[in-house]
Design a protein around this motif. Structure first.
Motif: not given
Ligand code: AG3
Length: 281
Positions: A88-91, A95-103, A125-133
């Motif tokens: 939920g926090m990743l989600r 939402k902010h397009q300027a975020i490049q990386q979410a570990v 869908g946040a787990f599958d976002d390309p910015r997520t690690e």
């Protein structure tokens, strides 16, 4: 008569939820994970018997820990969520397009898999976002060893009992301080001060030596009973917490995200602490 779930987090106060049916249960040896359906709050996830997420009110908690620091900072690119295995926090962060990386540093792989499968609307869908690690690791160890620097660290933990306990230690806060960019911000769930006042006092004392700005803000989350929840705030810079109402409103207008609790007015108001909370620090 229907079934009830009773949460026994506090020795002298319990809350109960009418349960439509228990959906899933898992125990990977680290934590006891249970998911049930309720008529009032939708799906409810508990870890070791303590409510972590309900699909009914999780938006309040996740929005306030993500959007307040992001709009206060104004240029967050790199983020780290410690805990937060429900996604939920990743989600909210993504939402902010300027975020490049979410570990996401989560100690319990079973929580991530469980929530991805059985509560998909929370991660959305946040787990599958390309910015997520996704890193499955102990947050204390990760923060001690990583060379990365973050603009935002969100400690999305359980209470300081069980595996989440280390996330409330001075050693961990010191490593968070080291991993922050100059204007970076650390936020965390810091308990319900009316019932867990010592958590506010302890966090303040343990952070004070390592940050220029240590404070708290608040949110009212119905299923975290007992009044306001304290959200911890720490930064090497005094600027983000003191940005004017106009600046916050302008940033929100320039780069809005869809919210149901957060507004620029709520942002400013959330830093006003009741006297009984001020008196804990
Ligand atoms: N974790 C915070 C649960 C806190 C419950 N504590 C309490 N009521 N005192 C939520 C995880 C959501 N991502």
């Amino acid at each position: 008569t229907g079934q009830w779930f009773r949460e026994e987090l506090y020795p002298h106060w319990r809350q109960s939820f009418a349960v439509t049916r228990e959906l899933y249960r898992a125990d990977d040896g680290l934590q006891d994970i249970v998911l049930f359906e309720t008529p009032g709050f939708g799906r409810v996830l508990t870890l070791d018997g303590v409510i972590q997420v309900t699909t009914g009110d999780e938006f309040i908690y996740h929005e306030m820990l993500a959007h307040v620091p992001i709009y206060a900072h104004g240029a967050v690119k790199t983020t780290c969520v410690v805990g937060g295995g429900d996604g939920g926090m990743l989600r909210e962060i993504l939402k902010h397009q300027a975020i490049q990386q979410a570990v996401l540093v989560e100690i319990d792989a079973a929580v991530v898999e469980f929530c991805r499968t059985h509560m998909p609307s929370v991660s959305d869908g946040a787990f599958d976002d390309p910015r997520t690690e996704i890193v499955i690791a102990d947050g204390l160890r990760y923060m001690a060893e990583t060379e990365r620097k973050f603009d935002l660290i969100v400690i999305d933990s359980t209470d300081p009992i069980g595996p989440g306990g280390v996330l409330f230690t001075e050693a961990f806060y010191k490593d968070c301080a080291r991993c922050l960019t100059p204007d970076g911000i650390v936020v965390n769930q810091n308990g319900v001060p009316f019932l867990q006042g010592e958590e506010v006092t302890d966090t303040w004392r343990r952070r004070r030596p390592h940050f220029a700005d240590v404070s708290f803000y608040t949110a009212a989350v119905p299923t975290y009973v007992g009044g306001l929840m304290a959200l911890g705030w720490a930064s090497h810079s005094l600027r983000p917490r003191h940005e004017s109402s106009d600046t916050i409103a302008a940033r929100f207008q320039a780069a809005p995200v869809a919210t149901r609790y957060y507004t620029p007015d709520i942002h400013k108001a959330s830093f006003a602490l009741p006297k009984y909370v001020q008196d804990l620090i």
